[in-house]
Design an enzyme around this catalytic site. Sequence first.
Site, PDB file in Angstrom:
ATOM      1  CD  GLU A  50      -2.676  -1.482  -0.072  1.00 55.32           C
ATOM      2  OE1 GLU A  50      -2.879  -0.556  -0.891  1.00 55.32           O
ATOM      3  OE2 GLU A  50      -3.041  -2.656  -0.292  1.00 55.32           O
ATOM      4  CD  GLU A  91      15.102  21.547  13.189  1.00 54.46           C
ATOM      5  OE1 GLU A  91      16.224  21.853  13.589  1.00 54.46           O
ATOM      6  OE2 GLU A  91      14.332  20.859  13.848  1.00 54.46           O
TER       7      GLU A  91
END
Length: 400
Positions: free
Chosen positions: A317, A394
């Site tokens: 999936e 980040e």
Amino acid sequence: FPYQGSSIILESGNVNDYEVVYPRKVTALPKGAVQQKYEDAMQYEFKVNGEPVVLHLEKNKGLFSKDYSEIHYSPDGRRITTHPLVEDHCYYRGHIRNDADSTASISACNGLKGHFKLRGETYLIEPMKISNSEAHAVYKYENVEKEDEAHKMCGVTQNWESYEPIKKASQLIVSTEFQRYMEIVIVVDHSMYTKYKGDSDKIKAWVYEMINTISESYRYLYIDIIVSALEMWSEKDLINVETSAENTLKSFGEWRAKDLIHRISHDNAQLLTATDFDGPTIGLAYVASMCDPKRSVGVVQDHSSVNHLVAITLAHEIAHNLGVHHDEGSCSCGSGYTCIMSPVINSEVIKYFSDCSYIQCREYISKENPPCILNKPLRTDTVSTPVSGNELLEAGKDYD
């Protein structure tokens, strides 16, 4: 197989033909090394078909994100978020020594549980339920008694897909620039929570084993799968989980866009449910939808007591989200193997994406370049690993 006895009941079900092995750890820690509970690398010796094998394992260090969290709900509906320490986890990948084609995906939490490929054959291994014993059973999936022989299928149909002509694999240039990093949230619905009798440790082990398995398959597509969070709907479902996979998928996508995405940095979310979807459907996902707030999702039925089979449905999936379609006649992942993107899950252990899946994934990433999977997230072992400054990106970047 020099097997003992007839049938045995294991976690994966009734196994008719199995070999009893006693894995012996042969790892030697370097002098002065700090003993972790689970070492970064381990080796075990045991016999398969009377032949000695050495299983070499390395910890799957990229399995969890730096800010990995677990979420459950109190009886009065409050959301409880914890940030457990997962550096010293027990999930490994590896190979059999002196077998170039071998692979292994193993959890070493309580004995060895998982699968390995030896001389082209896939074997499952798990501890036997004998107290104070190192005995493990090694067996082939075909020797597990099947719960039901009905076909199980992905619910994605041609009307969901848009087929385009496929280039040959040789026409695609592969470089390290193709490496992508997918941070995933697994949501366990209330039916699944109830199925495992509210045992969150058991649920975590079941989910982690699945992710460890699929991360091995996704290496072929140059994609790292990293778990950002595991959310358990411990008190009640936060959406209407229906027997219609299509309705459940739509509700789950809407919930992700309105709720989940605002509190956890991630690229993709998958719902695991014990609800029996209508007909033969065991999973459904949007196609070519990675990074879309509502559509970078899938729903997967926990349809088997064999962890590997549910893991492959999950891998299937997620691949739809990455623009990969169902395999057609000429697609191949090696002689005689069924591939991950087969529309039907049959009774064998599947491990590989086909050449078609590889090409479709590469084309989707080249054309669409979904931005959320470009960044390399901070790994749980970053603190102890010297990295160059430009790797310390980040992590909290998803949908600004």
